[in-house]
Scaffold this motif. Structure first.
Motif, PDB file in Angstrom:
ATOM      1  N   UNK A  21     -34.127  -7.583  50.394  1.00  0.00           N
ATOM      2  CA  UNK A  21     -34.779  -6.284  50.546  1.00  0.00           C
ATOM      3  C   UNK A  21     -34.204  -5.614  51.786  1.00  0.00           C
ATOM      4  N   UNK A  22     -34.236  -4.310  51.790  1.00  0.00           N
ATOM      5  CA  UNK A  22     -33.650  -3.562  52.904  1.00  0.00           C
ATOM      6  C   UNK A  22     -34.332  -3.953  54.214  1.00  0.00           C
ATOM      7  N   UNK A 273     -35.016  -7.885  63.681  1.00  0.00           N
ATOM      8  CA  UNK A 273     -34.818  -7.461  62.297  1.00  0.00           C
ATOM      9  C   UNK A 273     -36.191  -7.215  61.683  1.00  0.00           C
ATOM     10  N   UNK A 274     -36.387  -6.002  61.182  1.00  0.00           N
ATOM     11  CA  UNK A 274     -37.702  -5.560  60.709  1.00  0.00           C
ATOM     12  C   UNK A 274     -37.722  -5.509  59.187  1.00  0.00           C
ATOM     13  N   UNK A 305     -25.101   0.882  55.822  1.00  0.00           N
ATOM     14  CA  UNK A 305     -25.265   1.598  57.088  1.00  0.00           C
ATOM     15  C   UNK A 305     -26.301   0.962  58.009  1.00  0.00           C
ATOM     16  N   UNK A 306     -27.200   0.142  57.483  1.00  0.00           N
ATOM     17  CA  UNK A 306     -28.203  -0.509  58.328  1.00  0.00           C
ATOM     18  C   UNK A 306     -27.576  -1.449  59.359  1.00  0.00           C
ATOM     19  N   UNK A 308     -24.407  -0.836  60.738  1.00  0.00           N
ATOM     20  CA  UNK A 308     -23.294  -0.148  61.406  1.00  0.00           C
ATOM     21  C   UNK A 308     -23.187  -0.527  62.878  1.00  0.00           C
ATOM     22  N   UNK A 309     -24.314  -0.498  63.565  1.00  0.00           N
ATOM     23  CA  UNK A 309     -24.303  -0.744  65.011  1.00  0.00           C
ATOM     24  C   UNK A 309     -23.834  -2.153  65.324  1.00  0.00           C
ATOM     25  N   UNK A 310     -24.307  -3.126  64.543  1.00  0.00           N
ATOM     26  CA  UNK A 310     -23.904  -4.518  64.782  1.00  0.00           C
ATOM     27  C   UNK A 310     -22.438  -4.730  64.419  1.00  0.00           C
ATOM     28  N   UNK A 311     -21.980  -4.128  63.302  1.00  0.00           N
ATOM     29  CA  UNK A 311     -20.567  -4.302  62.913  1.00  0.00           C
ATOM     30  C   UNK A 311     -19.627  -3.826  64.004  1.00  0.00           C
TER      31      UNK A 311
END
Length: 314
Positions: A21-22, A273-274, A305-306, A308-311
């Motif tokens: 799930x997202x 992580x939420x 895109x969830x 993006x910041x970590x990548x």
């Protein structure tokens, strides 16, 4: 016959795993996290280890805690269930109250666990009934935990579980993934179900949320330089606080309906992580450290895109 290191109740024949799930990520400090990950990758496989909670960390937020299986099961004696529910209702708010001093909380936790141990002793559960309770429960593993655990086994990554749950329930669940008696690098620090022949005689109550750090400190384990720490409560963040580990990436799982706690989590965990989080982020991080490519399926998931910041930090 050689004594089993991780004796089980039987077989977890009704294994369940969450679907994906997202999930939403919040990073506490980008530059600090980038530095920590870079150090992990540079030092590689020989210096990585896992320290993790079990209940609602390895299992999902859909799952009851391993203790709660017995309290909630229709197969348990009603008198036992009534006692356990009353203890749960009284002591859980105390366990989660961050305003209570640790000494006072420890006293309450000790009192709670004594009462629980007595209730289990009086109920006289058998191994077969205990296994049946597990198989009729609603415990779900987090999505991709199985893949994460198998990668740790394959690469001989030390895997240290510190849990306030029940040893033989946890053993039974993990044994459904891999023959854990052959996983020499795994340690389990939890509460012990002690059976005499086939009947549960006593509970050796060893671990609460407030004693995890001390248990690891006195374990005699030679810990590695780099740790991936996983937990679902603020108190889990402190599991390694006495170990003087040079480098640690901490990942906290936060339920969507507990998002009012976000500020508290993001003050502690490097990554929060939420949702009902998967093990995608831990698996990506472990794969980077081990130098192992992700499958195309998991790469596609991580390219959303969830993440993006970590990548950008990897």
């Amino acid at each position: 016959m050689q004594k089993q290191r991780f004796p089980a109740l039987g077989d977890w024949t009704e294994k369940k795993t969450n679907s994906f799930v997202e999930e939403k990520l919040v990073i506490r400090n980008r530059e600090e996290l980038k530095s920590k990950i870079g150090k992990m990758i540079s030092e590689g496989a020989q210096q990585i280890q896992i320290v993790t909670d079990f209940d609602q960390t390895i299992s999902s937020f859909l799952s009851p805690a391993t203790f709660s299986l017995f309290r909630m099961s229709e197969l348990s004696p009603q008198d036992f269930k009534n006692k356990m529910q009353s203890y749960y209702d009284y002591y859980v708010p105390i366990e989660k109250d961050q305003s209570i001093k640790i000494e006072e909380k420890n006293k309450h936790m000790h009192e709670w666990y004594q009462k629980v141990s007595e209730a289990f002793h009086e109920a006289k559960f058998t191994k077969s009934l205990s296994c049946q309770i597990l198989n009729t429960s609603h415990i779900y593993l987090r999505y991709l935990f199985e893949q994460f655990f198998n990668k740790c086994v394959e690469e001989h990554v030390p895997f240290h579980i510190v849990s306030g749950g029940l040893d033989k329930v946890i053993n039974t669940i993990l044994a459904s993934i891999h023959e854990i008696d052959t996983y020499d690098e795994m340690t389990l620090h939890t509460n012990e179900m002690i059976f005499q022949d086939d009947t549960l005689e006593k509970m050796e109550m060893l671990v609460t949320a407030t004693t995890k750090a001390k248990i690891l400190e006195t374990s005699g384990i030679k810990f590695r330089n780099n740790t991936i720490l996983l937990g679902d409560l603020p108190s889990d963040f402190y599991m390694t606080k006495f170990l003087n580990i040079p480098n640690q990436v901490s990942i906290g799982f936060l339920a969507q309906d507990h998002s009012y706690q976000l500020e508290e989590y993001t003050k502690l965990y490097d990554i929060t992580i939420i949702g009902d989080p998967s093990f995608l982020v831990p698996l990506v991080l472990l794969s980077k450290v081990m130098g192992c490519p992700l499958t195309e399926e998991y790469t596609q998931l991580f390219n959303s895109q969830n993440y993006d910041e970590l990548r950008e930090l990897l």
